[in-house]
Design a protein around this motif. Sequence first.
Motif, PDB file in Angstrom:
ATOM      1  N   GLU A   1       0.836  -1.205   0.000  1.00 24.23           N
ATOM      2  CA  GLU A   1       0.000   0.000   0.000  1.00 24.23           C
ATOM      3  C   GLU A   1       0.868   1.251   0.000  1.00 24.23           C
ATOM      4  N   ARG A   2       1.987   1.191   0.714  1.00 27.01           N
ATOM      5  CA  ARG A   2       2.917   2.322   0.734  1.00 27.01           C
ATOM      6  C   ARG A   2       3.506   2.560  -0.654  1.00 27.01           C
ATOM      7  N   VAL A   3       3.800   1.475  -1.375  1.00 31.17           N
ATOM      8  CA  VAL A   3       4.310   1.598  -2.745  1.00 31.17           C
ATOM      9  C   VAL A   3       3.267   2.251  -3.643  1.00 31.17           C
ATOM     10  N   ALA A   4       2.005   1.855  -3.477  1.00 30.55           N
ATOM     11  CA  ALA A   4       0.931   2.462  -4.272  1.00 30.55           C
ATOM     12  C   ALA A   4       0.859   3.962  -4.002  1.00 30.55           C
ATOM     13  N   GLY A   5       1.013   4.363  -2.750  1.00 31.86           N
ATOM     14  CA  GLY A   5       0.992   5.781  -2.412  1.00 31.86           C
ATOM     15  C   GLY A   5       2.160   6.531  -3.026  1.00 31.86           C
ATOM     16  N   LEU A   6       3.343   5.931  -2.981  1.00 28.99           N
ATOM     17  CA  LEU A   6       4.520   6.562  -3.571  1.00 28.99           C
ATOM     18  C   LEU A   6       4.360   6.733  -5.081  1.00 28.99           C
ATOM     19  N   ARG A   7       3.748   5.741  -5.711  1.00 32.48           N
ATOM     20  CA  ARG A   7       3.538   5.840  -7.167  1.00 32.48           C
ATOM     21  C   ARG A   7       2.522   6.942  -7.482  1.00 32.48           C
ATOM     22  N   ALA A   8       1.472   7.014  -6.677  1.00 33.55           N
ATOM     23  CA  ALA A   8       0.461   8.043  -6.889  1.00 33.55           C
ATOM     24  C   ALA A   8       1.046   9.443  -6.717  1.00 33.55           C
ATOM     25  N   GLU A   9       2.044   9.583  -5.845  1.00 32.47           N
ATOM     26  CA  GLU A   9       2.693  10.876  -5.610  1.00 32.47           C
ATOM     27  C   GLU A   9       3.754  11.193  -6.662  1.00 32.47           C
ATOM     28  N   GLY A  10       4.007  10.242  -7.582  1.00 32.23           N
ATOM     29  CA  GLY A  10       5.009  10.457  -8.607  1.00 32.23           C
ATOM     30  C   GLY A  10       6.427  10.198  -8.156  1.00 32.23           C
ATOM     31  N   ARG A  11       6.595   9.593  -7.005  1.00 32.69           N
ATOM     32  CA  ARG A  11       7.945   9.327  -6.491  1.00 32.69           C
ATOM     33  C   ARG A  11       8.498   8.006  -7.010  1.00 32.69           C
ATOM     34  N   ILE A  12       7.648   7.210  -7.653  1.00 35.95           N
ATOM     35  CA  ILE A  12       8.061   5.973  -8.319  1.00 35.95           C
ATOM     36  C   ILE A  12       7.626   6.082  -9.774  1.00 35.95           C
TER      37      ILE A  12
ATOM     38  N   ASN B   1      -3.345  -6.332  -3.881  1.00 35.63           N
ATOM     39  CA  ASN B   1      -2.592  -5.133  -3.509  1.00 35.63           C
ATOM     40  C   ASN B   1      -1.460  -4.854  -4.489  1.00 35.63           C
ATOM     41  N   ALA B   2      -0.824  -5.912  -5.002  1.00 41.92           N
ATOM     42  CA  ALA B   2       0.214  -5.724  -6.013  1.00 41.92           C
ATOM     43  C   ALA B   2      -0.367  -5.074  -7.272  1.00 41.92           C
ATOM     44  N   LYS B   3      -1.578  -5.478  -7.637  1.00 45.32           N
ATOM     45  CA  LYS B   3      -2.249  -4.865  -8.786  1.00 45.32           C
ATOM     46  C   LYS B   3      -2.505  -3.384  -8.532  1.00 45.32           C
ATOM     47  N   LYS B   4      -3.023  -3.040  -7.356  1.00 43.48           N
ATOM     48  CA  LYS B   4      -3.299  -1.640  -7.017  1.00 43.48           C
ATOM     49  C   LYS B   4      -2.022  -0.796  -7.059  1.00 43.48           C
ATOM     50  N   ALA B   5      -0.898  -1.414  -6.704  1.00 37.98           N
ATOM     51  CA  ALA B   5       0.375  -0.697  -6.691  1.00 37.98           C
ATOM     52  C   ALA B   5       1.025  -0.638  -8.059  1.00 37.98           C
ATOM     53  N   GLY B   6       0.396  -1.258  -9.061  1.00 41.67           N
ATOM     54  CA  GLY B   6       0.933  -1.224 -10.421  1.00 41.67           C
ATOM     55  C   GLY B   6       2.096  -2.156 -10.660  1.00 41.67           C
ATOM     56  N   LEU B   7       2.278  -3.154  -9.785  1.00 41.30           N
ATOM     57  CA  LEU B   7       3.395  -4.084  -9.945  1.00 41.30           C
ATOM     58  C   LEU B   7       3.128  -5.097 -11.049  1.00 41.30           C
ATOM     59  N   ALA B   8       4.204  -5.657 -11.582  1.00 45.24           N
ATOM     60  CA  ALA B   8       4.085  -6.673 -12.633  1.00 45.24           C
ATOM     61  C   ALA B   8       3.852  -8.058 -12.070  1.00 45.24           C
ATOM     62  N   GLY B   9       4.284  -8.274 -10.814  1.00 45.29           N
ATOM     63  CA  GLY B   9       4.111  -9.605 -10.257  1.00 45.29           C
ATOM     64  C   GLY B   9       4.745  -9.782  -8.894  1.00 45.29           C
TER      65      GLY B   9
ATOM     66  N   ILE C   1      -3.899 -17.951  -8.150  1.00 40.13           N
ATOM     67  CA  ILE C   1      -3.630 -18.066  -9.582  1.00 40.13           C
ATOM     68  C   ILE C   1      -4.722 -17.376 -10.396  1.00 40.13           C
ATOM     69  N   ALA C   2      -5.973 -17.599 -10.010  1.00 37.56           N
ATOM     70  CA  ALA C   2      -7.085 -16.978 -10.739  1.00 37.56           C
ATOM     71  C   ALA C   2      -7.010 -15.456 -10.643  1.00 37.56           C
ATOM     72  N   ALA C   3      -6.718 -14.930  -9.464  1.00 33.77           N
ATOM     73  CA  ALA C   3      -6.626 -13.481  -9.279  1.00 33.77           C
ATOM     74  C   ALA C   3      -5.471 -12.901 -10.085  1.00 33.77           C
ATOM     75  N   ALA C   4      -4.332 -13.600 -10.092  1.00 36.18           N
ATOM     76  CA  ALA C   4      -3.168 -13.120 -10.841  1.00 36.18           C
ATOM     77  C   ALA C   4      -3.436 -13.151 -12.345  1.00 36.18           C
ATOM     78  N   ASP C   5      -4.039 -14.218 -12.824  1.00 35.61           N
ATOM     79  CA  ASP C   5      -4.349 -14.323 -14.253  1.00 35.61           C
ATOM     80  C   ASP C   5      -5.314 -13.222 -14.684  1.00 35.61           C
ATOM     81  N   GLU C   6      -6.313 -12.961 -13.857  1.00 32.81           N
ATOM     82  CA  GLU C   6      -7.292 -11.922 -14.193  1.00 32.81           C
ATOM     83  C   GLU C   6      -6.651 -10.537 -14.196  1.00 32.81           C
ATOM     84  N   ALA C   7      -5.688 -10.326 -13.277  1.00 36.17           N
ATOM     85  CA  ALA C   7      -5.029  -9.025 -13.164  1.00 36.17           C
ATOM     86  C   ALA C   7      -3.880  -8.854 -14.154  1.00 36.17           C
ATOM     87  N   GLY C   8      -3.479  -9.944 -14.840  1.00 32.39           N
ATOM     88  CA  GLY C   8      -2.348  -9.874 -15.764  1.00 32.39           C
ATOM     89  C   GLY C   8      -1.009  -9.837 -15.056  1.00 32.39           C
ATOM     90  N   LEU C   9      -0.957 -10.369 -13.833  1.00 34.47           N
ATOM     91  CA  LEU C   9       0.274 -10.408 -13.038  1.00 34.47           C
ATOM     92  C   LEU C   9       0.850 -11.823 -13.031  1.00 34.47           C
TER      93      LEU C   9
END
Length: 293
Positions: free
Chosen positions: A202-213, A245-253, A270-278
């Motif tokens: 969640e902290r990573v998602a916040g940093l990305r939203a702030e443009g720091r990542i 949460n990885a999806k919300k943070a924009g991570l690849a996997g 597996i189902a959640a990852a496949d649906e999210a493209g992770l």
Amino acid sequence: MAASGQNHTGRLAIIAGSGFLPAYVADAARQAGEDPVIIALTNEADRDWSAFDHANLGVGNFAGLEALFRRYGVDRVVMSGGVARRPPWRDVRPTWRVIKELPSTIRTLLSGGDNAVLQMVIRLIEAGGVRVVGAQEIAPDLLATTGPLGRFSPSEEDLRDIAQGAKAADALGLLDVGQGAVSVGGRVVALEGAEGTDKMIERVAGLRAEGRISQRRRGVLVKLCKPQQDVRADLPSIGVSTVLNAKKAGLAGVAVEAGRALVLEREAVIAAADEAGLFVCGIDRGLSAEGFM
């Protein structure tokens, strides 16, 4: 397939904290012919244990724990699930063995890392004649396997992030602080602390939203077993919430250590990852980026 319940004379106890893991271990034990007794930790356990022999116990109540072991004829115990709070030393209910080690026990509770605390608890339990076994001994199917679990695999850039994240997670583990790290574009942007994996993401998602990542580069979460970790307790674990949460943070996997990390709700993950493209994958520790899988 669940592990066999042979070569023992007493019952299996499951010390249950929060999350899905205690339920998986309990079900696997039953499938193997065990009749487990659940010791649900007060203010931590969050499942309904009415279908099992069970008792509630405060964290740090060693005297009560020994009494329950005697009452139910326990000869093995699994420590499973999350424990968010350490007991204040005033709340510790000691046995004579604990009293003899009280100064070091208090010192470890106050300043030791999670692995140091777990090793202390394991030592105190086994001093009473009860063997501590890992969750993976009862439910080996929970262990991550090498390679991708779902449809997606890491790209070359992802593999570089895995390698960088693994270095960071390894160094963090040596300090007995956490088990996870996030690398984005070859740069480590987050390390897991006492808040846990989901809060770190969640902290990573916040940093990305702030443009720091970087918005352009996705990044990877890596979780490894601490180098000095006693594998009978607190193996790294991931579940559906990790993927979401990885999806919300924009991570690849997500990459976890094969053979020494747990995947809870594997099919749902597996189902959640496949649906999210992770991707979700198991990696072999110590290999280069090209040789992980």
